[in-house]
Write a protein that holds these residues in place. Structure first.
Motif, PDB file in Angstrom:
ATOM      1  N   ILE A 283       0.819  -1.222   0.000  1.00 16.58           N
ATOM      2  CA  ILE A 283       0.000   0.000   0.000  1.00 16.58           C
ATOM      3  C   ILE A 283       0.852   1.272   0.000  1.00 16.58           C
ATOM      4  O   ILE A 283       0.323   2.358  -0.208  1.00 16.58           O
ATOM      5  CB  ILE A 283      -0.984   0.040   1.192  1.00 16.58           C
ATOM      6  N   PHE A 284       2.169   1.127   0.221  1.00 13.40           N
ATOM      7  CA  PHE A 284       3.032   2.311   0.249  1.00 13.40           C
ATOM      8  C   PHE A 284       3.850   2.500  -1.026  1.00 13.40           C
ATOM      9  O   PHE A 284       4.537   3.495  -1.183  1.00 13.40           O
ATOM     10  CB  PHE A 284       3.958   2.264   1.470  1.00 13.40           C
ATOM     11  N   ILE A 285       3.808   1.509  -1.933  1.00 11.30           N
ATOM     12  CA  ILE A 285       4.510   1.674  -3.208  1.00 11.30           C
ATOM     13  C   ILE A 285       3.518   2.131  -4.270  1.00 11.30           C
ATOM     14  O   ILE A 285       2.349   1.777  -4.215  1.00 11.30           O
ATOM     15  CB  ILE A 285       5.212   0.364  -3.660  1.00 11.30           C
ATOM     16  N   LYS A 286       3.930   2.931  -5.213  1.00  8.82           N
ATOM     17  CA  LYS A 286       3.137   3.422  -6.338  1.00  8.82           C
ATOM     18  C   LYS A 286       1.628   3.364  -6.081  1.00  8.82           C
ATOM     19  O   LYS A 286       1.101   2.336  -5.711  1.00  8.82           O
ATOM     20  CB  LYS A 286       3.478   2.632  -7.604  1.00  8.82           C
ATOM     21  N   ASN A 287       0.942   4.447  -6.313  1.00  6.91           N
ATOM     22  CA  ASN A 287      -0.481   4.584  -5.956  1.00  6.91           C
ATOM     23  C   ASN A 287      -0.668   4.332  -4.463  1.00  6.91           C
ATOM     24  O   ASN A 287      -1.340   3.376  -4.044  1.00  6.91           O
ATOM     25  CB  ASN A 287      -1.363   3.612  -6.747  1.00  6.91           C
ATOM     26  N   LYS A 288      -0.019   5.193  -3.644  1.00  6.58           N
ATOM     27  CA  LYS A 288      -0.053   5.003  -2.190  1.00  6.58           C
ATOM     28  C   LYS A 288      -1.475   4.973  -1.634  1.00  6.58           C
ATOM     29  O   LYS A 288      -2.363   5.635  -2.140  1.00  6.58           O
ATOM     30  CB  LYS A 288       0.753   6.118  -1.495  1.00  6.58           C
ATOM     31  N   MET A 289      -1.643   4.190  -0.558  1.00  6.52           N
ATOM     32  CA  MET A 289      -2.921   4.025   0.140  1.00  6.52           C
ATOM     33  C   MET A 289      -4.014   3.535  -0.804  1.00  6.52           C
ATOM     34  O   MET A 289      -5.177   3.911  -0.713  1.00  6.52           O
ATOM     35  CB  MET A 289      -3.355   5.330   0.823  1.00  6.52           C
ATOM     36  N   GLN A 290      -3.591   2.652  -1.717  1.00  3.92           N
ATOM     37  CA  GLN A 290      -4.554   2.100  -2.662  1.00  3.92           C
ATOM     38  C   GLN A 290      -4.073   0.730  -3.154  1.00  3.92           C
ATOM     39  O   GLN A 290      -2.889   0.525  -3.384  1.00  3.92           O
ATOM     40  CB  GLN A 290      -4.718   3.051  -3.855  1.00  3.92           C
ATOM     41  N   ILE A 291      -5.021  -0.209  -3.263  1.00  3.73           N
ATOM     42  CA  ILE A 291      -4.721  -1.480  -3.922  1.00  3.73           C
ATOM     43  C   ILE A 291      -5.213  -1.310  -5.356  1.00  3.73           C
ATOM     44  O   ILE A 291      -6.413  -1.391  -5.626  1.00  3.73           O
ATOM     45  CB  ILE A 291      -5.440  -2.677  -3.246  1.00  3.73           C
ATOM     46  N   SER A 292      -4.283  -1.008  -6.258  1.00  6.13           N
ATOM     47  CA  SER A 292      -4.631  -0.717  -7.650  1.00  6.13           C
ATOM     48  C   SER A 292      -4.882  -2.009  -8.434  1.00  6.13           C
ATOM     49  O   SER A 292      -4.687  -3.116  -7.930  1.00  6.13           O
ATOM     50  CB  SER A 292      -3.498   0.066  -8.313  1.00  6.13           C
ATOM     51  N   ARG A 293      -5.298  -1.848  -9.692  1.00  7.01           N
ATOM     52  CA  ARG A 293      -5.561  -3.022 -10.540  1.00  7.01           C
ATOM     53  C   ARG A 293      -4.290  -3.852 -10.744  1.00  7.01           C
ATOM     54  O   ARG A 293      -4.337  -5.083 -10.728  1.00  7.01           O
ATOM     55  CB  ARG A 293      -6.110  -2.567 -11.900  1.00  7.01           C
ATOM     56  N   ILE A 294      -3.156  -3.178 -10.904  1.00  7.70           N
ATOM     57  CA  ILE A 294      -1.890  -3.902 -11.115  1.00  7.70           C
ATOM     58  C   ILE A 294      -1.511  -4.690  -9.866  1.00  7.70           C
ATOM     59  O   ILE A 294      -1.095  -5.846  -9.938  1.00  7.70           O
ATOM     60  CB  ILE A 294      -0.755  -2.918 -11.501  1.00  7.70           C
ATOM     61  N   LYS A 295      -1.664  -4.067  -8.710  1.00  7.75           N
ATOM     62  CA  LYS A 295      -1.368  -4.760  -7.451  1.00  7.75           C
ATOM     63  C   LYS A 295      -2.306  -5.955  -7.270  1.00  7.75           C
ATOM     64  O   LYS A 295      -1.891  -7.018  -6.793  1.00  7.75           O
ATOM     65  CB  LYS A 295      -1.514  -3.794  -6.263  1.00  7.75           C
ATOM     66  N   GLY A 296      -3.567  -5.782  -7.652  1.00  6.89           N
ATOM     67  CA  GLY A 296      -4.529  -6.877  -7.592  1.00  6.89           C
ATOM     68  C   GLY A 296      -4.114  -8.023  -8.495  1.00  6.89           C
ATOM     69  O   GLY A 296      -4.198  -9.203  -8.107  1.00  6.89           O
ATOM     70  N   PHE A 297      -3.625  -7.678  -9.683  1.00  6.80           N
ATOM     71  CA  PHE A 297      -3.160  -8.698 -10.642  1.00  6.80           C
ATOM     72  C   PHE A 297      -1.980  -9.474 -10.069  1.00  6.80           C
ATOM     73  O   PHE A 297      -1.916 -10.709 -10.192  1.00  6.80           O
ATOM     74  CB  PHE A 297      -2.761  -8.018 -11.955  1.00  6.80           C
TER      75      PHE A 297
END
Length: 316
Positions: A283-297
């Protein structure tokens, strides 16, 4: 035939869980319990009922590996599969309570479970009681930390006016469905494990774990697709805490759970700890405080790797 029992078991667990949640919430309104408390305690306990019944049924019928790996696998699936797929549909925002309370408590419960199992190869009644009391303490802190005006969207206010007859009927339907659903699912899963040559631990961490996570996955994906409400990461983390504290805690109190399959401690539980731990830096790397689509993938891919290794290494 065993596959049919598994499918029927899943269906009954979903039906039973839904009726138990509805009856529990309606009953809570009768006792004038606040909506906030209902949402954070009653609903959470009720939605853990399928996992609890499956684990208890497995422990009582001589399949402790299924009891433990049902929870370990569900916790992995909640993060890798449910959170991953949901984030791929719509990015999930993360609030401060995640790293201030929810995540640290999940890690503490996960490490405590590992220590209790590794220490003497059994989850005793005393250790189960410690986990359950820890859950009660967590809920107390959680309720006190939430603002009184916080809206709990999971609680259906229309259930406040349900008749006593309906509540009793729903409770009976829920109880009967959960009982037979858990029995059929465990027995069918044991037969499948024997027929395809894998251990009960493998079936517990894969088939049963995914099955008990399906309702949560469906609800999360539908909510994300419709963008009707914010999907709380805290709900999934809370589910993992409940799985250890209430499901394994209560099961161990009733029937101590021995470790009968070595891969539970040598592999599966480390995957659970790994999925839990990776969320904080994520949650602290790229797009902080967010679980983005890429992180979900990334989470879904990691879950796929886990499942592949489970079946390739889990042959008897």
């Amino acid at each position: 035939m065993s596959l049919l029992w598994v499918i029927l078991g899943f269906i009954l667990l979903v039906v039973g869980g839904e009726f138990l949640v509805r009856s529990s919430v309606a009953l809570s309104f009768k006792f004038n319990i606040s909506k906030m408390v209902i949402g954070m305690t009653v609903v959470s306990f009720a939605t853990s009922a399928p996992e609890l019944l499956v684990s208890l049924q497995a422990a009582l019928t001589g399949s402790p590996a299924i009891a433990i790996n049902n929870v370990v696998g569900s916790n992995i699936a909640n993060i890798g599969l449910v959170l991953g797929i949901t984030a791929m549909v719509s990015a999930i925002s993360v609030d401060k309570s995640f790293y201030k309370l929810n995540w640290p408590v999940m890690i503490i419960f996960s490490i405590a479970l590992y220590y209790f199992l590794k220490n003497d190869q059994i989850l005793t009644a005393m250790e189960g009681a410690i986990l359950f009391l820890g859950l009660i303490a967590f809920l107390f802190i959680l309720i006190r930390s939430v603002r009184k005006d916080k809206v709990i969207e999971d609680v259906d206010e229309s259930l406040a006016v349900v008749s006593n007859f309906k509540i009793i009927l729903w409770l009976l339907i829920g109880a009967v469905s959960l009982y037979f659903g858990s029995e059929w699912l465990v027995e069918g899963s044991k037969e499948i494990a024997l027929s395809i040559g894998v251990s009960e631990a493998v079936i517990g961490v894969s088939l049963i774990a995914v099955g008990t996570s399906v309702p949560e996955l469906a609800a999360s994906v539908i909510a994300a697709a419709k963008q009707e409400k914010a999907i709380s990461l805290g709900n999934l983390i809370g589910s993992n805490i409940f799985n250890i504290g209430s499901v394994l805690g209560l099961t161990a109190i009733i029937k101590p759970i021995p470790v009968t399959e070595p891969q539970i401690l040598s592999s599966d539980i480390f995957w659970m700890l790994g999925f839990a731990a990776i969320l904080l830096p994520m949650i602290f790397i790229k797009n902080k405080m967010q679980i983005s689509r890429i992180k979900g993938f990334v989470l879904v891919i990691a879950y796929g790797v886990f499942m592949f290794l489970v079946f390739t290494k889990g042959k008897i």
